[in-house]
Design a protein around this motif. Structure first.
Motif, PDB file in Angstrom:
ATOM      1  N   UNK A  82      40.861  37.552  28.668  1.00 45.61           N
ATOM      2  CA  UNK A  82      40.636  37.669  27.241  1.00 45.61           C
ATOM      3  C   UNK A  82      39.561  37.092  26.971  1.00 45.61           C
ATOM      4  N   UNK A  83      38.856  36.101  27.571  1.00 42.17           N
ATOM      5  CA  UNK A  83      37.655  35.541  27.173  1.00 42.17           C
ATOM      6  C   UNK A  83      36.495  36.423  27.393  1.00 42.17           C
ATOM      7  N   UNK A  84      36.641  37.619  28.468  1.00 49.79           N
ATOM      8  CA  UNK A  84      35.646  38.356  28.794  1.00 49.79           C
ATOM      9  C   UNK A  84      35.587  39.544  27.715  1.00 49.79           C
ATOM     10  N   UNK A  85      36.551  39.577  26.775  1.00 48.32           N
ATOM     11  CA  UNK A  85      36.442  40.524  25.997  1.00 48.32           C
ATOM     12  C   UNK A  85      35.555  40.440  24.817  1.00 48.32           C
ATOM     13  N   UNK A  86      35.127  39.037  24.764  1.00 46.54           N
ATOM     14  CA  UNK A  86      34.111  38.671  23.684  1.00 46.54           C
ATOM     15  C   UNK A  86      32.621  39.045  24.276  1.00 46.54           C
ATOM     16  N   UNK A  87      32.070  40.207  23.450  1.00 43.22           N
ATOM     17  CA  UNK A  87      30.575  40.727  24.070  1.00 43.22           C
ATOM     18  C   UNK A  87      29.343  39.655  24.368  1.00 43.22           C
ATOM     19  N   UNK A  88      29.646  38.527  23.643  1.00 40.76           N
ATOM     20  CA  UNK A  88      28.540  37.517  23.794  1.00 40.76           C
ATOM     21  C   UNK A  88      28.697  36.655  24.961  1.00 40.76           C
ATOM     22  N   UNK A  89      29.566  36.617  25.873  1.00 38.51           N
ATOM     23  CA  UNK A  89      29.994  35.968  26.874  1.00 38.51           C
ATOM     24  C   UNK A  89      29.227  36.278  27.957  1.00 38.51           C
ATOM     25  N   UNK A  90      28.239  35.469  28.739  1.00 43.34           N
ATOM     26  CA  UNK A  90      27.631  35.945  29.727  1.00 43.34           C
ATOM     27  C   UNK A  90      27.809  35.172  30.991  1.00 43.34           C
ATOM     28  N   UNK A  91      28.613  34.058  31.023  1.00 44.51           N
ATOM     29  CA  UNK A  91      29.129  33.467  32.030  1.00 44.51           C
ATOM     30  C   UNK A  91      30.090  32.574  31.573  1.00 44.51           C
ATOM     31  N   UNK A  92      31.176  32.536  32.859  1.00 49.56           N
ATOM     32  CA  UNK A  92      32.306  31.758  32.788  1.00 49.56           C
ATOM     33  C   UNK A  92      32.479  31.152  34.107  1.00 49.56           C
ATOM     34  N   UNK A  93      32.308  29.667  34.059  1.00 48.61           N
ATOM     35  CA  UNK A  93      32.477  28.921  35.101  1.00 48.61           C
ATOM     36  C   UNK A  93      33.927  28.538  35.440  1.00 48.61           C
ATOM     37  N   UNK A  94      34.704  28.623  36.570  1.00 45.79           N
ATOM     38  CA  UNK A  94      36.124  28.399  36.429  1.00 45.79           C
ATOM     39  C   UNK A  94      36.254  27.553  37.742  1.00 45.79           C
ATOM     40  N   UNK A  95      36.860  26.307  37.465  1.00 47.43           N
ATOM     41  CA  UNK A  95      36.930  25.268  38.331  1.00 47.43           C
ATOM     42  C   UNK A  95      38.211  25.145  38.817  1.00 47.43           C
ATOM     43  N   UNK A  96      38.495  25.269  40.281  1.00 55.44           N
ATOM     44  CA  UNK A  96      39.767  25.026  41.007  1.00 55.44           C
ATOM     45  C   UNK A  96      39.373  24.208  42.196  1.00 55.44           C
ATOM     46  N   UNK A  97      40.236  23.054  42.544  1.00 52.28           N
ATOM     47  CA  UNK A  97      39.969  22.255  43.861  1.00 52.28           C
ATOM     48  C   UNK A  97      40.519  22.957  45.183  1.00 52.28           C
ATOM     49  N   UNK A  98      41.580  23.937  45.011  1.00 53.42           N
ATOM     50  CA  UNK A  98      42.220  24.261  46.112  1.00 53.42           C
ATOM     51  C   UNK A  98      41.736  25.690  46.328  1.00 53.42           C
ATOM     52  N   UNK A  99      41.016  26.172  47.413  1.00 54.39           N
ATOM     53  CA  UNK A  99      40.634  27.573  47.719  1.00 54.39           C
ATOM     54  C   UNK A  99      41.641  28.340  48.014  1.00 54.39           C
ATOM     55  N   UNK A 100      42.695  27.758  48.638  1.00 54.94           N
ATOM     56  CA  UNK A 100      44.014  28.640  48.889  1.00 54.94           C
ATOM     57  C   UNK A 100      44.820  29.135  47.847  1.00 54.94           C
ATOM     58  N   UNK A 101      44.624  28.107  46.794  1.00 52.55           N
ATOM     59  CA  UNK A 101      45.381  28.814  45.301  1.00 52.55           C
ATOM     60  C   UNK A 101      44.665  29.839  45.099  1.00 52.55           C
ATOM     61  N   UNK A 102      43.339  30.101  44.832  1.00 46.77           N
ATOM     62  CA  UNK A 102      42.486  31.162  44.421  1.00 46.77           C
ATOM     63  C   UNK A 102      42.818  32.421  45.555  1.00 46.77           C
TER      64      UNK A 102
END
Length: 763
Positions: free
Chosen positions: A305-325
């Motif tokens: 949903x955030x990516x639908x805004x054309x002005x967005x150029x970067x989203x940094x997504x923090x998660x501590x567990x690589x297996x979760x992703x």
């Protein structure tokens, strides 16, 4: 050397079984440090029962090797049975696995899972003490040596289980592996045993365990038990990372990802209302959102949903567990791959607090999409200190977004206090804070005061940016942002509630959230938490007065004084270690290998202390004086930590913060490690001070002291977390522990004086 190896296997097996069973219970019941305290309390209560039973056994002194072998056989049989019971009790009663349980179910099931296994392990420890006493009669330090070697095995077991075994083997395979190791170790011990049938039984047990392990029986039983646990759903994957248990199930074409038994993501149809409102309301308020930061909960539709805004150029997504992703990316739905693999999205495997302390990047919008804190670890992301860090990475005009449970109809006291505490914490950092009301309130905070969202302006921006949504229409925006709704919530939150600011060292928001969540199943638990939070400084004064009165008025019982001293040390070390680990996470993040390092340092301190208690350096002093020195050292350390926290809050001691925390962890372990064997020797010598020949009398009292140590830890883990922390915060909890130790020291001096009672030990 065979005896040393056997005792190290004992420590290894106990720690591995405890970790595995705690993980199984976390999957069934979820939980936090308070429930972990209950689980650990039940485990140590079982250990204490087994230890006392072994000491009072009339048969064990005659044949300790035979008793050890029988208890070890019971341990390896009961362990896999406990795993299976933890998994199948809910479907057996017709309860879906995702349905929450009340506190009484939790207590009953946890006791059934943990007590039998831990009791067998406690029996084994005292049996090992008796074996060491026979095999090393010239040393006279059976308790200290056994405690030291068992702790070394526990360190190895904790590290290997947490970082290797749980990530490569399932729980039942670990149980079979322990059965093989214990059977082989026991076979060496039984070479001198007269019982031929027991040697045959151990041999058959070893062969059977090896056959089942390599024939895949453990994996087969594991899959069947997991399928039964998740009845009505297809289990797509079941994994354990060092951080959590991760399960993906499929039902009616929907995939749901669970972590520690709690649902996190549902695809391909997520919660449309939630993700659209959370993504678009703040972004439509912002004139030009370009760089975004999402801490937790970004996958599953929010980032899309955030990516639908054309002005967005970067989203940094923090998660501590690589297996979760990794588990999310393996789902067949394209939505997760599209959002997480988008070129504008950067996946950052890191702790949020650590990242904010290192990054130089600035953001227009930062979002904490995590559940409100139910653990001390998660509370770190909702404190004044963390919000201050977030403020420092926001650009001018930037905003912080924090969702919170709300209501469009009624706010009870618990829900009102929850919202007002979070609101007060944000207002302590940000000049402008507004609440967008709903069943889930959205709190928006910025460095400058900004106007309340205007539905017409936001609808206009949505059209200009060509943001297509399924639910967020102009009509929905008008309803969501209606003035009458805002006035209702404003009146509710203006009523008396909890306007306390949530702090790193005073986790009020966590306790308020636990009190609110407890209303669903266990109102009495919510009442207890509310009572504890209302005590504050009055509780500290009452605790001091009561403890000193007890110390001065209790009858002159030497054994009682020694027992309470050991129990007080067990309580202080358990809660002190919990507080130190929380402090470490506050400053250095929830990096699991670092938390594991702290546990290893604590256990290493215990091993070093228990070994030091057997040396000539300690042995040349009277046991009474040693205990008094240990009591004094523990009091000074606890008070020192309380003042250290005051200095940390004011920004002092920055250069020595890390070595001071690590040193406190080690010192806590050393003091605990010395106390148990010295007190055991003193307890025994008060009754028979002149026994010097090898025999069972020389470890008389070891079971009682072991039980006192464990039960003290039990009290520290449960009552400390439920009463001391919410009432006093971390600083007050350290002071309260020091006062308890003052009381036990006074009682000790009152009943035993400062005289000379030496351990009858040969050096």
């Amino acid at each position: 050397m065979s005896v040393i190896g056997l005792i190290m296997v004992l420590g290894f097996s106990g720690m591995a079984a405890q970790i595995v069973l705690l993980r199984e219970l976390l999957t069934v019941f979820s939980g936090n440090e308070l429930l972990m305290g209950i689980y650990i309390a039940l485990w140590v209560a079982g250990e204490a029962f087994g230890a006392v039973t072994a000491e009072r056994s009339k048969r064990l002194p005659i044949a300790p090797v035979l008793g050890f072998a029988k208890a070890q056989f019971a341990f390896v049989v009961l362990f896999p049975m406990a795993i299976l019971f933890a998994r199948v009790w809910k479907p057996f009663l017709g309860i879906p696995v995702e349905v929450s349980s009340d506190i009484w179910q939790l207590l009953a099931v946890s006791a059934a899972v943990l007590l039998p296994v831990s009791a067998a392990h406690g029996f084994l420890f005292i049996s090992a003490c008796k074996i060491v006493d026979i095999t090393k009669p010239n040393r006279g330090h059976a308790v200290g040596l056994t405690y030291s070697w068992e702790t070394v095995g526990s360190i190895i077991g904790g590290i290997l289980t947490s970082f290797v075994l749980v990530t490569r083997l399932n729980s039942l395979e670990i149980a079979l592996l322990l059965a093989v190791i214990n059977s082989i170790a026991c076979s060496f011990l039984l070479t001198a045993c007269q019982s031929s049938w027991l040697r045959v039984a151990v041999l058959l047990s070893s062969l059977l365990s090896i056959s089942m392990l390599f024939a895949g029986i453990g994996e087969l039983v594991h899959k069947n038990s997991i399928a039964w646990q998740w009845q009505g759903k297809k289990v797509v994957s079941y994994r354990n990372s060092p951080y959590q248990n991760i399960v993906v199930v499929e039902s009616d074409g929907q995939h749901t990802l669970f972590t520690d038994g709690l649902p996190q993501i549902t695809l391909p149809v997520p919660d449309i209302e939630y993700v659209e409102e959370l993504a678009h309301l703040p972004l439509l308020m912002h004139q030009n959102p370009r760089d975004l930061l999402v801490i937790g909960g970004g996958a599953g539709g929010l980032i899309s949903e955030m990516l639908k805004h054309p002005s967005v150029r970067s989203i940094d997504y923090l998660e501590p567990d690589p297996l979760f992703l990794k588990s999310i990316l393996e789902l067949p739905e394209d939505i997760s791959k599209r959002e997480l693999l988008n070129s504008k999205v950067k996946l950052i495997i890191d702790d949020g607090r650590v990242y904010l302390g290192q990054t130089g990047k600035r953001y227009d919008v930062a979002m904490i999409n995590m559940p409100l804190p139910e653990t001390l670890q998660s509370n770190r992301f909702f404190t004044r200190q963390f919000f201050s860090r977030l403020k420092s990475v926001l650009r001018d005009g930037g905003m912080l977004v924090v969702p919170c449970q709300g209501s469009q109809t009624y706010y009870n006291d618990e829900l009102r206090s929850l919202n007002t505490c979070l609101l007060a914490t944000l207002k302590a950092v940000f000049a402008g804070v507004i609440v967008v009301p709903g069943d889930r309130n959205i709190l928006l905070a910025g460095e400058t005061v900004f106007p309340y969202p205007d539905a017409e302006l936001m609808s206009k921006r949505q059209v200009e940016r060509r943001v297509e949504t399924r639910l967020l229409t102009p009509e929905h925006l008008s309803s969501r942002l209606a003035e009458e709704e805002r006035e209702i919530v404003s009146r509710e939150l203006a009523k008396p509630g909890s306007s306390i600011v949530n702090q790193d060292f005073s986790p009020d928001l966590m306790y308020l959230n636990l009190a609110y969540k407890s209303l669903v199943h266990t109102r009495s638990f919510s009442t207890v938490l509310g009572f504890a939070r209302g005590l504050h400084g009055v509780w500290l004064i009452g605790l001091l007065t009561s403890a000193l009165l007890v110390a001065l008025c209790v009858r002159n019982s030497r054994k009682a004084a020694i027992t309470l001293a050991v129990a007080g040390t067990g309580m202080s070390s358990m809660l002190g270690e919990l507080l130190l680990m929380t402090l470490f996470q506050v400053y250095y993040g929830n990096l699991f290998h670092l938390v594991g390092m702290l546990l290893a340092l604590f256990m290493a301190g215990i091993a070093a202390g228990s070994y030091l208690a057997t040396t000539k350096t300690v042995g040349k002093y009277s046991d009474i004086r040693i205990v008094l020195v240990l009591e004094s050292a523990m009091i000074v350390m606890l008070l020192g930590l309380a003042f250290f926290l005051v200095a940390l809050e004011q920004g002092g001691f920055e250069p020595v913060r890390l070595p001071a925390l690590l040193g406190a962890v080690v010192l806590t372990g050393v003091l605990t490690g010395i106390t148990y064997p010295v007190a055991s020797r003193l307890y025994q010598n008060l009754e028979k001070p002149h026994i010097t020949t090898a025999g069972t009398e020389r470890i008389k009292g070891a079971g009682v002291m072991y039980a006192a140590d464990l039960l003290g830890g039990c009290v520290g883990g449960v009552l400390g977390g439920i009463i001391l922390l919410p009432a006093l915060g971390m600083k007050g909890a350290f002071i309260a522990l020091a006062l308890i130790k003052v009381a036990t020291a006074i009682l000790f001096v009152k009943t035993l004086g400062t005289g000379s009672v030496r351990g009858a030990c040969e050096y």
